[in-house]
Enzyme design. Structure first.
Site, mmCIF file in Angstrom:
data_model
loop_
_atom_site.group_PDB
_atom_site.id
_atom_site.type_symbol
_atom_site.label_atom_id
_atom_site.label_comp_id
_atom_site.label_asym_id
_atom_site.label_seq_id
_atom_site.Cartn_x
_atom_site.Cartn_y
_atom_site.Cartn_z
ATOM 1 N N HIS A 364 0.824 -1.211 0.000
ATOM 2 C CA HIS A 364 0.000 0.000 0.000
ATOM 3 C C HIS A 364 0.862 1.267 0.000
ATOM 4 O O HIS A 364 1.743 1.414 0.837
ATOM 5 C CB HIS A 364 -0.868 -0.060 1.264
ATOM 6 C CG HIS A 364 -1.901 1.004 1.351
ATOM 7 N ND1 HIS A 364 -2.146 1.702 2.513
ATOM 8 C CD2 HIS A 364 -2.764 1.485 0.426
ATOM 9 C CE1 HIS A 364 -3.133 2.562 2.306
ATOM 10 N NE2 HIS A 364 -3.516 2.454 1.035
ATOM 11 N N ARG A 365 0.596 2.159 -0.928
ATOM 12 C CA ARG A 365 1.327 3.432 -1.071
ATOM 13 C C ARG A 365 2.834 3.202 -1.139
ATOM 14 O O ARG A 365 3.608 3.827 -0.419
ATOM 15 C CB ARG A 365 0.992 4.388 0.075
ATOM 16 C CG ARG A 365 -0.488 4.663 0.202
ATOM 17 C CD ARG A 365 -0.802 5.675 1.288
ATOM 18 N NE ARG A 365 -2.234 5.658 1.608
ATOM 19 C CZ ARG A 365 -2.793 6.317 2.594
ATOM 20 N NH1 ARG A 365 -2.068 7.106 3.355
ATOM 21 N NH2 ARG A 365 -4.089 6.235 2.813
ATOM 22 N N GLU A 391 0.954 -0.370 -4.751
ATOM 23 C CA GLU A 391 -0.181 0.528 -4.989
ATOM 24 C C GLU A 391 0.316 1.953 -4.777
ATOM 25 O O GLU A 391 1.030 2.231 -3.802
ATOM 26 C CB GLU A 391 -1.303 0.189 -3.990
ATOM 27 C CG GLU A 391 -2.607 0.906 -4.242
ATOM 28 C CD GLU A 391 -2.818 2.147 -3.378
ATOM 29 O OE1 GLU A 391 -3.817 2.836 -3.580
ATOM 30 O OE2 GLU A 391 -1.975 2.451 -2.504
ATOM 31 N N ASP A 393 -0.790 6.350 -5.338
ATOM 32 C CA ASP A 393 -1.882 7.283 -5.618
ATOM 33 C C ASP A 393 -1.345 8.370 -6.530
ATOM 34 O O ASP A 393 -0.257 8.897 -6.285
ATOM 35 C CB ASP A 393 -2.352 7.915 -4.298
ATOM 36 C CG ASP A 393 -2.737 6.847 -3.290
ATOM 37 O OD1 ASP A 393 -3.787 6.229 -3.453
ATOM 38 O OD2 ASP A 393 -1.938 6.605 -2.341
ATOM 39 N N HIS A 406 -1.027 11.144 -1.968
ATOM 40 C CA HIS A 406 -2.299 10.586 -1.520
ATOM 41 C C HIS A 406 -3.348 11.656 -1.236
ATOM 42 O O HIS A 406 -4.415 11.673 -1.832
ATOM 43 C CB HIS A 406 -2.089 9.703 -0.287
ATOM 44 C CG HIS A 406 -3.360 9.122 0.220
ATOM 45 N ND1 HIS A 406 -4.157 9.737 1.173
ATOM 46 C CD2 HIS A 406 -4.031 7.987 -0.139
ATOM 47 C CE1 HIS A 406 -5.234 9.009 1.390
ATOM 48 N NE2 HIS A 406 -5.190 7.946 0.606
ATOM 49 N N GLU A 465 -3.598 4.159 -8.448
ATOM 50 C CA GLU A 465 -4.923 4.646 -8.045
ATOM 51 C C GLU A 465 -5.078 6.096 -8.493
ATOM 52 O O GLU A 465 -4.301 6.969 -8.118
ATOM 53 C CB GLU A 465 -5.104 4.556 -6.526
ATOM 54 C CG GLU A 465 -6.511 5.004 -6.172
ATOM 55 C CD GLU A 465 -6.777 5.149 -4.690
ATOM 56 O OE1 GLU A 465 -6.075 4.548 -3.862
ATOM 57 O OE2 GLU A 465 -7.734 5.897 -4.367
ATOM 58 N N LYS A 467 -6.558 9.651 -8.444
ATOM 59 C CA LYS A 467 -7.253 10.547 -7.506
ATOM 60 C C LYS A 467 -7.558 11.832 -8.273
ATOM 61 O O LYS A 467 -6.787 12.805 -8.201
ATOM 62 C CB LYS A 467 -6.350 10.854 -6.309
ATOM 63 C CG LYS A 467 -5.932 9.637 -5.482
ATOM 64 C CD LYS A 467 -6.653 9.597 -4.162
ATOM 65 C CE LYS A 467 -6.105 8.543 -3.234
ATOM 66 N NZ LYS A 467 -7.090 7.842 -2.472
ATOM 67 N N ASP A 581 0.005 -2.609 4.267
ATOM 68 C CA ASP A 581 1.170 -1.770 4.572
ATOM 69 C C ASP A 581 2.376 -2.655 4.851
ATOM 70 O O ASP A 581 3.505 -2.175 4.862
ATOM 71 C CB ASP A 581 0.887 -0.926 5.824
ATOM 72 C CG ASP A 581 -0.227 0.080 5.559
ATOM 73 O OD1 ASP A 581 -0.233 0.678 4.468
ATOM 74 O OD2 ASP A 581 -1.103 0.242 6.430
#
Ligand code: G3P
Ligand code: MG
Length: 609
Positions: A364-365, A391, A393, A406, A465, A467, A581
């Site tokens: 994640h991120r 992943e 953003d 993010h 992702e 945004k 994470d």
């Protein structure tokens, strides 16, 4: 005691009488196993894949295995797989039986003669009146693959125990299973020599059955004892090797610096070694079982090995050599074509063939426990943590650059409250996005999507992702441009809370995989046209949701899962990706599922994960 002594004598005799051709026997067996594995496994995987697609079952889990077995299409394909597998096994059995049951004086033409003999047997096997052999040989599968069957039962306890519980609940199924087991023992006691009479004595199938029953009379316990002893011996042998590999890999992993990563490496090395050992043992087990049965058959019938007589007429020899060559070319071509087609299907994206349907790990991120989120360092960390996807953003700056960030403003990470879409990329470059995480990352800057792709290429895939700020019209177009410029269509997937963004992406480039992110789930969203997968908040995911989405040929990704127990549950119900994470933890949970359940506590003890 007497039975064991007898078994040891038979085993000794068998070993001493294969001594003249042991290399050839094993070489044949290994080559045959490699060829059949390369040809049959893709064919079977393809058939299975196909039937799963037409029946709507994309996945078999412990919960739906019994339900799947009630589907006639699945049963039919399983039967077809069994028939194909049985024919392959028949060819193997017939050749090994001939190897052991014949004496070949002239070593030079040994292989050719054997090949001719086997071809003759092949003709016989495929005659419609001998179709019964297929079912006969299916009964031999659990006997000749004892170690693999036992290993499967022990390694897949969660599936097995669920099935056992269901069996116990249903007395009719239980009686059927018991009857099947008794039938197997009865079969060994009476019909073990059918293939010897059929291949060596060239008797008809019905005669072979009759003769086998006659030969086994009064020797039932000896036969059962020998087969059981040989297979149990192999199982013990396997267990010792298994313990040895476990010890070596554990010591190696302990000496490795990073203990979190050590477990991930341990599991990969262990799985490869274990599979190889199982494969070798399966081959040895097959050779031993067949030689032992043929040996018993020769002893009980008081026969000697048949001396293979071959008419050495010149023209006949010539014809034979030409025929042998032709057959070898035909068989070789078929094997090659099947293998090339299988490889093509594996490489070609449209087929799931042979791809292990295993839960993937998405960090994640970036890898946000090891480095500041959405930074270049977090991408490097995700690669090091062996995640399948990172992943990230993305947003668009005022001057049209796609960057990683993010929040819509920079307050949480940098202390300054700037809206990303209101600032030029150059202004954003003045911000430090690493210091808040730790001193070690001081000076880290906001990266562009282009920079990240250059770092990630060939090392890790990206879940991008989107945004959207809602004010920039060309946001999706710019993202697609960066993807296409970097040739990243197959190396990334795009996800978003905004379905209209996904629609735009799909319309621009149909090959890019898109996923709709949902934080709350109401109603039927499964059929949305522009979503190839759904990225769901973990509390909304259960087995029913997974089954419904899989039925539509789409995937389920789940965010953001950091709890070990929840990771286990999600992997168990077959989600396609866990967004976390802590990618090392997720990978360890997923990979240790393949590890035999009885040793998993040991893993917990050695590696604290
Ligand atoms: O990919 C899904 C997940 O990342 C959504 O949450 O807020 O971390 O972007 P967020
Ligand atoms: Mg995100």
């Amino acid at each position: 005691m007497v039975a064991i002594k007898k078994f040891i004598k038979i085993l000794k005799d068998t070993i001493s009488s294969i001594k003249d051709t042991p290399n050839k026997l094993l070489i044949f067996e290994f080559i045959f196993k490699i060829m059949t594995t390369l040809c049959l496994v893709p064919i079977m995987a393809f058939l299975f894949d196909f039937v799963m697609k037409i029946t709507g079952y994309n996945y078999i889990t412990s919960r739906n295995v019994l339900q799947c077995l009630q589907n006639p299409k699945i049963l039919l394909i399983l039967l077809l797989i069994l028939v194909i597998f049985s024919y392959a096994l028949l060819m193997e059995i017939s050749t090994l039986t001939l190897f052991y049951g014949h004496k070949f004086e002239n070593n030079k033409v040994f292989v050719r003669r054997l090949f001719l003999l086997s071809l003759r047997q092949l003709k016989k096997i495929f005659k419609p009146k001998n179709i019964g052999l297929v079912f006969y040989v299916a009964c031999l599968i659990p006997i000749f693959n004892f170690v693999n069957v036992m290993n499967y039962l022990f390694s897949h306890m969660e599936i097995s125990s669920y099935v056992y519980r269901q069996l116990l609940k249903n007395p009719i199924i239980m009686i059927l299973v018991l009857a099947l087991l008794c039938g197997l023992v009865y079969f060994v006691m009476r019909y073990l020599f059918v293939f010897c009479f059929f291949f060596l004595d060239r008797k008809s199938l019905s005669q072979s059955y009759k003769k086998s029953v006659e030969l086994s009379k009064g020797r039932e316990f000896k036969i059962i004892g020998c087969i059981l002893c040989a297979n149990v011996l192999y199982f013990i042998f396997y267990f010792l090797i298994y313990a040895g590999i476990l010890a070596i890999v554990t010591v190696g992993a302990k000496l490795f610096g990073n203990q979190r990563l050590a477990l991930a490496i341990f599991l990969s090395v262990f799985n490869i070694s274990n599979t190889t050992v199982l494969w070798i043992i399966a081959s040895l087990e097959m050779v031993t079982n067949i030689c032992m049965i043929v040996h018993m058959y020769l002893r009980f019938t008081k026969k000697k090995k048949r001396s293979y007589t071959f008419v050495e007429r010149k023209d006949a020899t010539k014809r034979f050599v030409v025929n042998t060559k032709r057959m070898m070319i035909i068989i070789g071509t078929i094997v090659l074509v099947v293998q090339v087609v299988a490889m093509y299907m594996v490489i070609c994206d449209g087929y799931d063939l042979l791809q292990v349907q295993q839960t993937k790990v998405t960090s994640h991120r970036g890898s946000s426990v090891s480095a500041p989120e959405n930074s270049l360092s977090s991408i490097h960390a995700a690669v090091e943590d062996m995640a399948d996807y990172a992943e990230i953003d993305v947003q668009e700056t005022k001057d049209g650059i796609i960057v990683l960030f993010h929040d819509s403003n920079t307050k949480r990470i940098t202390g300054k409250k700037w809206k990303i879409y209101k600032k030029n990329y150059e202004d954003l470059l003045t911000l430090d996005i690493g210091k808040w995480f730790s001193e070690e990352f001081e000076g880290e800057r906001i990266p562009t999507l282009d920079e990240v792709m250059k770092v990630a290429k060939g090392k890790i895939k990206l879940n991008i992702e989107l945004k959207p700020s809602g004010t920039q019209k060309d946001f999706e177009k710019k993202v697609v441009e960066v993807i296409e410029e970097n040739g990243f269509e197959d190396d990334c997937i795009i996800s978003s809370f905004s379905y209209s963004s996904l629609t735009k992406i799909k319309k621009m480039n149909h090959n890019i995989k898109t996923g709709y992110i949902l934080s709350a789930v109401y109603g039927n969203y499964y059929d949305l046209e522009y979503a190839d997968f759904f990225s769901l908040e973990q509390s909304f995911v259960n087995e029913k949701v997974v089954v419904e989405i899989h039925k539509r040929g789409k995937e389920v990704h789940v965010w953001t899962v950091n709890d070990k127990k929840r990771m286990e549950e999600l992997a168990q119900i077959g989600v396609d990706s866990i967004i976390t994470d802590d990618p090392v933890k997720a990978r360890n949970v997923i990979y240790s599922r393949k590890f035999p359940i009885y040793s998993r506590n040991l893993l917990n003890l050695i590696f604290d994960y």
